[in-house]
Design a protein around this motif. Sequence first.
Motif, PDB file in Angstrom:
ATOM      1  N   UNK A 108     -30.302  -5.852  38.003  1.00 34.72           N
ATOM      2  CA  UNK A 108     -30.293  -6.810  36.883  1.00 34.72           C
ATOM      3  C   UNK A 108     -31.599  -7.589  36.797  1.00 34.72           C
ATOM      4  N   UNK A 109     -32.013  -7.885  35.579  1.00 42.57           N
ATOM      5  CA  UNK A 109     -33.219  -8.698  35.378  1.00 42.57           C
ATOM      6  C   UNK A 109     -32.864 -10.168  35.538  1.00 42.57           C
ATOM      7  N   UNK A 110     -33.857 -10.952  35.908  1.00 41.54           N
ATOM      8  CA  UNK A 110     -33.637 -12.398  36.038  1.00 41.54           C
ATOM      9  C   UNK A 110     -33.418 -13.007  34.654  1.00 41.54           C
ATOM     10  N   UNK A 111     -32.663 -14.093  34.618  1.00 45.70           N
ATOM     11  CA  UNK A 111     -32.397 -14.784  33.355  1.00 45.70           C
ATOM     12  C   UNK A 111     -33.718 -15.166  32.695  1.00 45.70           C
ATOM     13  N   UNK A 112     -33.939 -14.790  31.438  1.00 43.50           N
ATOM     14  CA  UNK A 112     -35.226 -15.090  30.782  1.00 43.50           C
ATOM     15  C   UNK A 112     -35.593 -16.571  30.829  1.00 43.50           C
ATOM     16  N   UNK A 113     -34.636 -17.429  30.522  1.00 44.73           N
ATOM     17  CA  UNK A 113     -34.865 -18.879  30.548  1.00 44.73           C
ATOM     18  C   UNK A 113     -33.697 -19.542  31.264  1.00 44.73           C
ATOM     19  N   UNK A 114     -33.977 -20.319  32.321  1.00 48.50           N
ATOM     20  CA  UNK A 114     -32.865 -20.982  33.022  1.00 48.50           C
ATOM     21  C   UNK A 114     -32.109 -21.926  32.103  1.00 48.50           C
ATOM     22  N   UNK A 168     -33.564 -30.673  36.027  1.00 46.06           N
ATOM     23  CA  UNK A 168     -34.101 -29.625  35.172  1.00 46.06           C
ATOM     24  C   UNK A 168     -34.648 -28.505  36.054  1.00 46.06           C
ATOM     25  N   UNK A 169     -34.497 -27.265  35.604  1.00 41.63           N
ATOM     26  CA  UNK A 169     -34.957 -26.098  36.361  1.00 41.63           C
ATOM     27  C   UNK A 169     -35.770 -25.217  35.417  1.00 41.63           C
ATOM     28  N   UNK A 170     -36.997 -24.871  35.825  1.00 40.53           N
ATOM     29  CA  UNK A 170     -37.864 -24.018  35.004  1.00 40.53           C
ATOM     30  C   UNK A 170     -38.569 -23.012  35.907  1.00 40.53           C
ATOM     31  N   UNK A 171     -38.979 -21.892  35.332  1.00 39.07           N
ATOM     32  CA  UNK A 171     -39.825 -20.957  36.063  1.00 39.07           C
ATOM     33  C   UNK A 171     -41.214 -21.561  36.221  1.00 39.07           C
ATOM     34  N   UNK A 172     -41.822 -21.323  37.382  1.00 37.44           N
ATOM     35  CA  UNK A 172     -43.159 -21.852  37.653  1.00 37.44           C
ATOM     36  C   UNK A 172     -43.981 -20.740  38.306  1.00 37.44           C
ATOM     37  N   UNK A 173     -44.959 -20.233  37.584  1.00 32.13           N
ATOM     38  CA  UNK A 173     -45.824 -19.183  38.136  1.00 32.13           C
ATOM     39  C   UNK A 173     -47.252 -19.670  38.321  1.00 32.13           C
ATOM     40  N   UNK A 174     -47.439 -20.989  38.309  1.00 31.32           N
ATOM     41  CA  UNK A 174     -48.788 -21.546  38.434  1.00 31.32           C
ATOM     42  C   UNK A 174     -49.027 -22.250  39.761  1.00 31.32           C
ATOM     43  N   UNK A 175     -47.984 -22.465  40.541  1.00 26.47           N
ATOM     44  CA  UNK A 175     -48.133 -23.225  41.790  1.00 26.47           C
ATOM     45  C   UNK A 175     -48.503 -22.325  42.968  1.00 26.47           C
ATOM     46  N   UNK A 176     -47.900 -21.144  43.030  1.00 28.38           N
ATOM     47  CA  UNK A 176     -48.109 -20.242  44.160  1.00 28.38           C
ATOM     48  C   UNK A 176     -48.843 -18.981  43.691  1.00 28.38           C
ATOM     49  N   UNK A 177     -49.793 -18.528  44.519  1.00 24.20           N
ATOM     50  CA  UNK A 177     -50.519 -17.301  44.209  1.00 24.20           C
ATOM     51  C   UNK A 177     -49.624 -16.095  44.492  1.00 24.20           C
ATOM     52  N   UNK A 178     -49.623 -15.152  43.564  1.00 19.13           N
ATOM     53  CA  UNK A 178     -48.798 -13.961  43.734  1.00 19.13           C
ATOM     54  C   UNK A 178     -49.497 -12.785  43.073  1.00 19.13           C
ATOM     55  N   UNK A 179     -49.513 -11.653  43.768  1.00 22.37           N
ATOM     56  CA  UNK A 179     -50.237 -10.485  43.273  1.00 22.37           C
ATOM     57  C   UNK A 179     -49.358  -9.539  42.465  1.00 22.37           C
ATOM     58  N   UNK A 180     -48.063  -9.825  42.372  1.00 18.13           N
ATOM     59  CA  UNK A 180     -47.162  -8.908  41.677  1.00 18.13           C
ATOM     60  C   UNK A 180     -47.204  -9.077  40.165  1.00 18.13           C
ATOM     61  N   UNK A 181     -47.682 -10.195  39.698  1.00 20.57           N
ATOM     62  CA  UNK A 181     -47.709 -10.448  38.268  1.00 20.57           C
ATOM     63  C   UNK A 181     -46.348 -10.799  37.701  1.00 20.57           C
ATOM     64  N   UNK A 182     -45.364 -10.998  38.566  1.00 14.90           N
ATOM     65  CA  UNK A 182     -44.023 -11.362  38.113  1.00 14.90           C
ATOM     66  C   UNK A 182     -43.965 -12.874  37.906  1.00 14.90           C
ATOM     67  N   UNK A 183     -43.642 -13.280  36.699  1.00 13.35           N
ATOM     68  CA  UNK A 183     -43.627 -14.716  36.382  1.00 13.35           C
ATOM     69  C   UNK A 183     -42.291 -15.370  36.703  1.00 13.35           C
ATOM     70  N   UNK A 184     -41.365 -14.600  37.257  1.00 16.52           N
ATOM     71  CA  UNK A 184     -40.030 -15.146  37.526  1.00 16.52           C
ATOM     72  C   UNK A 184     -39.689 -15.113  39.011  1.00 16.52           C
ATOM     73  N   UNK A 185     -40.680 -15.364  39.834  1.00 12.40           N
ATOM     74  CA  UNK A 185     -40.439 -15.369  41.279  1.00 12.40           C
ATOM     75  C   UNK A 185     -40.099 -16.753  41.819  1.00 12.40           C
ATOM     76  N   UNK A 186     -40.470 -17.805  41.089  1.00 12.38           N
ATOM     77  CA  UNK A 186     -40.264 -19.172  41.576  1.00 12.38           C
ATOM     78  C   UNK A 186     -39.664 -20.037  40.477  1.00 12.38           C
ATOM     79  N   UNK A 187     -38.740 -20.866  40.887  1.00  7.85           N
ATOM     80  CA  UNK A 187     -38.180 -21.872  39.994  1.00  7.85           C
ATOM     81  C   UNK A 187     -38.485 -23.261  40.559  1.00  7.85           C
ATOM     82  N   UNK A 188     -38.962 -24.120  39.675  1.00 11.51           N
ATOM     83  CA  UNK A 188     -39.226 -25.508  40.077  1.00 11.51           C
ATOM     84  C   UNK A 188     -38.044 -26.367  39.660  1.00 11.51           C
TER      85      UNK A 188
END
Length: 210
Positions: A108-114, A168-188
């Motif tokens: 399953x894909x991650x929820x597009x928007x929490x 509030x819960x949002x995806x955050x792809x700007x805090x941690x460096x990641x080489x996979x290019x997946x923008x849904x690896x971290x939630x703030x």
Amino acid sequence: MPAAEKKTQASTPISRHQRGYMLVELIIGIVVFGVALVLISTTLFPMFAKSANPHFEARAAALGQAVMNQVLARQFDRNSDPNGSRWRCDEDVEALLAQGIISPNPVPVCTPTPTPPPLSAKEGFIATEDYIGCWGDLGSCPRTHRGALDTLIGGTADDYRGFTVDINVVYDNSTFDDSTGNSKLYKRIDLYVDTGQFGRFDFTAYRSNF
């Protein structure tokens, strides 16, 4: 009484200690007293008003930490593995099979928007986004009201009368460096506890997809 003796008593000067206060002395005393009151009212009284602040700060910290731990303990996403971390939403199914991990195909894909579930949902808190919203008294919530505080933390809400918790819960792809290019690896997770007249206290944590 002889006349000479009367004359002596009449001419006796009044003792210095028997005189009353002069008008100038009274004015000076009033001014000094007024200055003292001003100093007290501007320094001492505000300290009395703030004497309860440390108590409410400690309670807000305890409440914020307890709720944050509760949120972090839930699944990363509603589409994550409910039985642990054998597989993760958005994960590559071929990579999982290569490691002998049994998973849905496709994963399953991650929820597009929490987003939180409807208020009518009876499933309870499953994923981090299920906590999104304002918890407390309806009149104290600045945005979408999700329920009373005891719905969030149970019977201990009696210890936090007048408190409001906003999450509030949002995806955050700007805090941690990641080489996979997946923008849904971290939630703030942004959480604040509002104590009313004693201030607002902010908390932030991150939940990663594992």
